[in-house]
Structure formats: structure tokens, C-alpha cells
Motif scaffolding. Structure first.
Motif, PDB file in Angstrom:
ATOM      1  N   GLU A 123       6.577  25.196 -14.175  1.00  9.83           N
ATOM      2  CA  GLU A 123       5.303  25.060 -14.119  1.00  9.83           C
ATOM      3  C   GLU A 123       4.569  25.294 -15.362  1.00  9.83           C
ATOM      4  N   ASP A 124       3.388  24.851 -15.562  1.00  5.45           N
ATOM      5  CA  ASP A 124       2.600  25.094 -16.559  1.00  5.45           C
ATOM      6  C   ASP A 124       3.174  24.184 -17.867  1.00  5.45           C
ATOM      7  N   VAL A 125       3.661  23.112 -17.864  1.00  5.97           N
ATOM      8  CA  VAL A 125       3.909  22.505 -18.879  1.00  5.97           C
ATOM      9  C   VAL A 125       3.005  21.546 -19.533  1.00  5.97           C
ATOM     10  N   ARG A 126       2.597  21.601 -20.899  1.00  9.37           N
ATOM     11  CA  ARG A 126       1.577  20.704 -21.499  1.00  9.37           C
ATOM     12  C   ARG A 126       2.233  19.982 -22.549  1.00  9.37           C
ATOM     13  N   ALA A 127       1.950  18.502 -22.634  1.00  5.92           N
ATOM     14  CA  ALA A 127       2.279  17.648 -23.668  1.00  5.92           C
ATOM     15  C   ALA A 127       1.120  16.993 -24.205  1.00  5.92           C
ATOM     16  N   GLU A 128       1.103  16.719 -25.569  1.00  3.98           N
ATOM     17  CA  GLU A 128       0.137  16.026 -26.206  1.00  3.98           C
ATOM     18  C   GLU A 128       0.366  15.404 -27.506  1.00  3.98           C
ATOM     19  N   ASP A 129      -0.070  14.440 -28.078  1.00  2.99           N
ATOM     20  CA  ASP A 129       0.079  13.787 -29.219  1.00  2.99           C
ATOM     21  C   ASP A 129       1.820  13.150 -29.324  1.00  2.99           C
ATOM     22  N   ILE A 130       1.801  12.461 -27.966  1.00  2.00           N
ATOM     23  CA  ILE A 130       3.277  11.860 -27.830  1.00  2.00           C
ATOM     24  C   ILE A 130       3.496  10.243 -28.261  1.00  2.00           C
ATOM     25  N   LYS A 131       4.478   9.983 -29.010  1.00  2.00           N
ATOM     26  CA  LYS A 131       4.521   8.652 -29.184  1.00  2.00           C
ATOM     27  C   LYS A 131       5.918   8.397 -28.741  1.00  2.00           C
ATOM     28  N   ALA A 132       6.216   7.339 -27.832  1.00  5.14           N
ATOM     29  CA  ALA A 132       7.092   6.775 -27.103  1.00  5.14           C
ATOM     30  C   ALA A 132       7.665   5.434 -27.459  1.00  5.14           C
ATOM     31  N   VAL A 133       8.734   5.326 -28.183  1.00  7.79           N
ATOM     32  CA  VAL A 133       9.020   4.013 -28.655  1.00  7.79           C
ATOM     33  C   VAL A 133      10.389   3.288 -27.998  1.00  7.79           C
ATOM     34  N   ASN A 134      10.176   2.164 -27.272  1.00  9.17           N
ATOM     35  CA  ASN A 134      11.219   1.713 -26.630  1.00  9.17           C
ATOM     36  C   ASN A 134      11.794   2.454 -25.339  1.00  9.17           C
ATOM     37  N   THR A 135      10.914   3.191 -24.939  1.00 10.55           N
ATOM     38  CA  THR A 135      11.480   4.042 -23.819  1.00 10.55           C
ATOM     39  C   THR A 135      11.635   3.752 -22.385  1.00 10.55           C
ATOM     40  N   GLU A 136      12.485   4.238 -21.839  1.00 10.06           N
ATOM     41  CA  GLU A 136      12.814   3.737 -20.521  1.00 10.06           C
ATOM     42  C   GLU A 136      11.682   3.687 -19.379  1.00 10.06           C
ATOM     43  N   SER A 137      11.000   5.026 -19.505  1.00  7.17           N
ATOM     44  CA  SER A 137       9.855   4.966 -18.482  1.00  7.17           C
ATOM     45  C   SER A 137       8.798   5.909 -19.026  1.00  7.17           C
ATOM     46  N   VAL A 138       7.439   5.841 -18.871  1.00  5.03           N
ATOM     47  CA  VAL A 138       6.375   6.626 -18.954  1.00  5.03           C
ATOM     48  C   VAL A 138       5.805   7.342 -17.688  1.00  5.03           C
ATOM     49  N   PHE A 139       5.438   6.354 -16.692  1.00  2.94           N
ATOM     50  CA  PHE A 139       5.107   7.167 -15.570  1.00  2.94           C
ATOM     51  C   PHE A 139       6.223   6.739 -14.446  1.00  2.94           C
ATOM     52  N   TRP A 140       7.052   7.783 -14.299  1.00  9.95           N
ATOM     53  CA  TRP A 140       8.187   7.604 -13.314  1.00  9.95           C
ATOM     54  C   TRP A 140       8.558   8.973 -12.840  1.00  9.95           C
ATOM     55  N   MET A 141       8.313   9.136 -11.452  1.00 10.38           N
ATOM     56  CA  MET A 141       8.437  10.410 -10.708  1.00 10.38           C
ATOM     57  C   MET A 141       9.328  10.100  -9.423  1.00 10.38           C
ATOM     58  N   THR A 142      10.368  10.767  -9.197  1.00 10.06           N
ATOM     59  CA  THR A 142      11.189  10.386  -8.212  1.00 10.06           C
ATOM     60  C   THR A 142      11.845  11.773  -7.759  1.00 10.06           C
ATOM     61  N   GLY A 143      11.917  11.523  -6.251  1.00  7.91           N
ATOM     62  CA  GLY A 143      12.506  12.774  -5.592  1.00  7.91           C
ATOM     63  C   GLY A 143      13.910  12.510  -5.058  1.00  7.91           C
ATOM     64  N   ASN A 144      14.532  11.669  -5.749  1.00  5.34           N
ATOM     65  CA  ASN A 144      15.732  10.849  -5.267  1.00  5.34           C
ATOM     66  C   ASN A 144      16.810  11.073  -6.318  1.00  5.34           C
ATOM     67  N   TYR A 145      16.930  11.958  -7.235  1.00  7.04           N
ATOM     68  CA  TYR A 145      17.917  12.103  -8.111  1.00  7.04           C
ATOM     69  C   TYR A 145      19.303  11.934  -7.652  1.00  7.04           C
ATOM     70  N   GLY A 146      19.714  12.573  -6.778  1.00  7.86           N
ATOM     71  CA  GLY A 146      20.871  12.469  -5.913  1.00  7.86           C
ATOM     72  C   GLY A 146      22.098  13.395  -6.492  1.00  7.86           C
ATOM     73  N   SER A 147      21.871  14.428  -7.497  1.00  5.05           N
ATOM     74  CA  SER A 147      22.801  15.040  -7.914  1.00  5.05           C
ATOM     75  C   SER A 147      22.887  16.691  -7.346  1.00  5.05           C
ATOM     76  N   HIS A 148      23.829  16.990  -6.884  1.00  6.16           N
ATOM     77  CA  HIS A 148      23.975  18.500  -6.441  1.00  6.16           C
ATOM     78  C   HIS A 148      25.324  19.199  -6.978  1.00  6.16           C
ATOM     79  N   ALA A 149      25.133  20.487  -7.133  1.00  5.69           N
ATOM     80  CA  ALA A 149      26.219  21.196  -7.841  1.00  5.69           C
ATOM     81  C   ALA A 149      27.553  21.221  -6.807  1.00  5.69           C
ATOM     82  N   ASP A 150      27.271  21.318  -5.553  1.00  3.72           N
ATOM     83  CA  ASP A 150      28.446  21.271  -4.664  1.00  3.72           C
ATOM     84  C   ASP A 150      27.699  20.889  -3.074  1.00  3.72           C
ATOM     85  N   ILE A 151      28.465  21.163  -2.058  1.00  2.00           N
ATOM     86  CA  ILE A 151      28.252  20.666  -0.823  1.00  2.00           C
ATOM     87  C   ILE A 151      27.467  21.892   0.083  1.00  2.00           C
ATOM     88  N   HIS A 152      27.002  22.892  -0.808  1.00  2.00           N
ATOM     89  CA  HIS A 152      26.540  24.085  -0.001  1.00  2.00           C
ATOM     90  C   HIS A 152      24.896  24.188  -0.072  1.00  2.00           C
TER      91      HIS A 152
END
Length: 417
Positions: free
Chosen positions: A276-305
Motif C-alpha cells: 500500500e501507498d507506493v509513489r513513483a515520479e520522474d521515471i524514465k523507462a528505456v526499451n522496457t517490457e511494459s508500462v501499463f501492465w496489470m495481471t492477476g494471473n502470475y501463476g506462481s505459488h510456494a506450495d500446494i497449500h
């Protein structure tokens, strides 16, 4: 946290040479959250900067000896020019590690010599392997008032051997980081270059009042998981929920990032302990994979529990004053089915599409929000409110405790004899 600014009077020391002629030693000056009352060089503890001699014991002796001054003004350890081969060593409180501009800390490539620590409690397991973790090159826990700085000296993780073993799936434990600080308070990492980390570079975790500035981080674009600064991972599935220590009040400023295989700034993965409460300003991204990308399907879990019904609440994202060029995908915003991402706001955003861009540059599902003055036309789930002044997507105006931090002007006189 408020730190009073202190003016330090530099006393010029007259050094007498063997010929009887004197000269004044040049002071080394730097800014830090705290200045120190005592100074020593790694040379005084048997350090050898030839790139071949292992200095692990010398560094640990130095830290142990200088820890005696914790209640008497603290101490700083000076690392002069040279290549200082070392394995992992622990830090101490009220301590400064200072690297000369031509000093290089070289991480040992002997994997068998690296100690192993338990997995993070908010992770439950190691990230690379189910077991524990190789301890980081410089490590500290339960510390107060620690500074790692220099004249843009270098910490080189020599990560090639680790990357090879990782790709071959031969590692029993998670790869080490260059710096990990745990359960600590009032930490500064500044004016250094980090090269070829085995895994993440800087990992402050379960800690508060941390300032990281003036840092250069370099690694091949194909190196696996060499994240630059990783304070935003708050835990993995049930382990992060149980530990319950969120990442919050994080400020990112004046960042330049070249990252063709990853994002310039990523919140998550492993965020089950909340962010919560993350603030970012004066950012320069060069040849980056994404800028506006939000996903709820990362698909990684520590275990089956993990609990598949433990869904997050993702809300409140403000983007404004953004210019992009030569973009193939304007945005990919994908919430979770039945659990949409809400409160997305974009204003004054101009996205210059590449010639071979997708025909439909916006991908949206399970999201809610509004936009104003966004080009090209956003998806229907982000209705355009035109120039409605109520749609400003404002940056927070309140200050965080770290904004009140004032660095002190520190100095010491280098002994040339």
C-alpha cells in the motif's frame, strides 16, 4: 524520522614524510544519515586487495572490532582501491562501510563456501529451491543506523557461475543477494555500482526508514531474476498472509531503467502480505517490457497449500503525465475473474504506437476506472471523461516520514603514510 543536520568541522592533519617535508591529507567527504566517531581501513585487519586473496575473515574481524564503538560515536570501515575478494560477512549497528571509487568487492565464486540461512518467514520456502537460502554477500539483521556508501565504488557479484547452476537446476538453495537487511531500522545504501548479482541486488525486508540513492545496477539482460531493488515483495500465499507485514510508504524518484525483459517498476509478485501507498515520479523507462501492465494471473505459488479462494483487493492506481514512444501494446490490464481491479485512473497520457503495433492496442478485462486526455482511445472499461477537471489522478500531496530526512555532511582524513 527526523535527523538534525549537523555541520562537521574538518580538521586538516599535517602529515610528515620521511624526508621531513609535510603535506596536508585530503579529506574524504560524503553525505550520510549519521557520521562516525571512529575510522579504520580493511588493511588494518589483514585485507589484501589483489583480487585473489580471500578477505572474508578480514572483513568479519573488522566489523566485529568496530562494533565496540557502537555506543561511542559509531565507526566506519574504509575499503581502499583494489579488488577485494570475499565471501559473505555480517554488518553491525552504528556502522558505515565506505568504498573508494576504485574499490571493488568481488563475491567468491566458490558456491560450497557460502553459508545457508532459513527461508524468509513470509515466503515459507526458498524462491529458487524448496530449501533455505544462500546468505547474501553483505548481510544484517536487527540493526540500527547502517550506511553502505562510497565514491561510486563497486560490488561485483560475479553471478555467472550462479546463473549457470540455476539454469541447470543444480542449486539446492536460493541464490544469494548482494545486500540483504532484515528486521532493521534507519538504513542508507548510496553512491555505489552493483554488478552481476547472483540474484536480486538489494533486498531490504521487514525493515523501516530506508534510503537508497545514487545507485547504478548492471547485469546482462538475459540474467535470471537479477532484480535491482526489491522492497515490494511482502510474502508468498499463506506464508505472507500469516506473517502479515505489508510493504507501505514507499517512494521511488529519479529512476532510469533499461529492462527489455521486465518492467521498470513491478509491484509483486509475492505480495500476499499486502502492498500500500507506493509513489513513483520522474521515471524514465528505456526499451522496457511494459508500462501499463496489470495481471492477476502470475501463476506462481510456494506450495500446494495455498487457498485458491483467498482473493486480493487491488484498487487505487493513479497514472498521470506519461509519454510513451514506439509502443507495441498500449496497456494490458487484466483483473481476476469475479475480483476486478478497481479505482484505475489515467490522465494526460500520450502513447505513441509503433508501426507494427497491435490493431487493438488496449487489452482490458475485470477492471474499473476512468481516463482523461489519454491517447489512443482507451478501452470501454476505462471511459474517457474528456477534460473534466475532477479527473486529475493526483499525486499524493502529503509527505512521508522519509521526506523529512536530512543527511549530515560527514568527512574523515585519509592517512597517506
Amino acid at each position: 524520522m527526523n535527523v538534525m543536520e549537523v555541520t562537521v568541522v574538518v580538521v586538516m592533519v599535517l602529515m610528515i614524510s620521511a624526508s621531513g617535508e609535510g603535506r596536508v591529507a585530503a579529506p574524504i567527504e560524503y553525505s550520510a544519515i549519521s557520521c562516525r566517531g571512529h575510522t579504520a581501513s580493511i588493511l588494518e585487519f589483514g585485507g589484501v586487495g589483489d583480487g585473489k586473496t580471500l578477505n572474508t575473515a578480514a572483513f568479519q574481524r573488522a566489523v566485529n572490532e568496530l562494533s565496540k564503538y557502537a555506543s561511542d560515536g559509531g565507526a566506519q570501515l574504509f575499503v581502499p582501491a583494489g579488488e577485494w575478494l570475499t565471501g559473505s560477512f555480517n554488518l553491525t549497528s552504528h556502522f558505515t562501510l565506505y568504498l573508494h571509487k576504485h574499490a571493488i568487492l568481488l563475491a567468491s565464486q566458490d558456491i560450497k563456501s557460502w553459508g545457508v540461512v532459513d527461508p524468509l518467514p513470509s515466503y515459507g520456502l526458498g524462491r529458487d529451491a524448496a530449501g533455505g537460502r544462500y546468505i547474501s554477500l553483505t548481510f544484517g539483521t536487527n540493526l540500527t543506523d547502517v550506511v553502505i556508501t562510497g565514491e561510486n565504488g563497486t560490488i561485483d557479484g560475479e553471478g555467472g557461475v550462479w546463473w549457470q547452476q540455476f539454469h541447470k537446476k543444480k542449486l539446492k538453495y536460493t541464490r544469494p543477494y548482494l545486500i540483504e537487511i532484515m528486521h532493521s531500522h534507519k538504513i542508507q545504501i548510496s553512491n555505489l555500482t552493483f554488478l552481476n548479482s547472483p540474484s536480486w541486488n538489494l533486498h531490504p525486508v521487514y525493515s523501516s526508514d530506508i534510503i537508497i540513492k545514487g545507485i547504478t545496477i548492471l547485469a546482462p539482460v538475459t540474467s535470471p531474476n537479477t532484480d535491482g531493488i526489491n522492497p515490494v515483495k511482502s510474502g508468498w500465499d499463506e506464508y505472507g498472509i500469516k506473517y502479515g507485514m505489508p510493504t507501505k510508504q514507499l517512494t521511488i524518484r529519479r529512476l532510469t531503467c533499461v529492462s527489455p525483459y521486465s518492467a521498470a517498476i513491478a509491484l509483486g509478485s509475492e505480495m500476499s502480505g499486502e502492498i500500500e501507498d507506493v509513489r513513483a515520479e520522474d521515471i524514465k523507462a528505456v526499451n522496457t517490457e511494459s508500462v501499463f501492465w496489470m495481471t492477476g494471473n502470475y501463476g506462481s505459488h510456494a506450495d500446494i497449500h495455498y487457498d485458491p479462494n483467498a482473493l486480493p483487493e487491488i484498487k487505487g492506481f493513479n497514472y498521470r503525465d506519461v509519454v510513451e514512444e514506439n509502443v507495441t501494446m498500449a496497456a494490458r490490464l487484466e483483473g481476476i475473474s469475479g475480483d476486478p481491479f478497481t479505482g484505475i485512473c489515467m490522465s494526460n497520457v500520450t502513447i505513441g504506437m509503433a508501426k507494427k503495433a497491435k490493431k487493438y492496442p488496449w487489452t482490458c478485462s475485470e477492471i474499473k476506472g476512468i481516463t482523461s486526455r489519454v491517447v489512443p482511445q482507451p478501452c470501454s472499461l476505462l471511459p474517457d471523461k474528456g477534460r473534466d477537471k475532477r479527473v486529475m489522478c493526483d499525486f499524493p500531496t502529503d509527505t512521508l516520514p522519509i521526506d523529512d530526512l536530512k543527511l549530515q555532511k560527514c568527512s574523515y582524513v585519509k592517512n597517506y603514510l
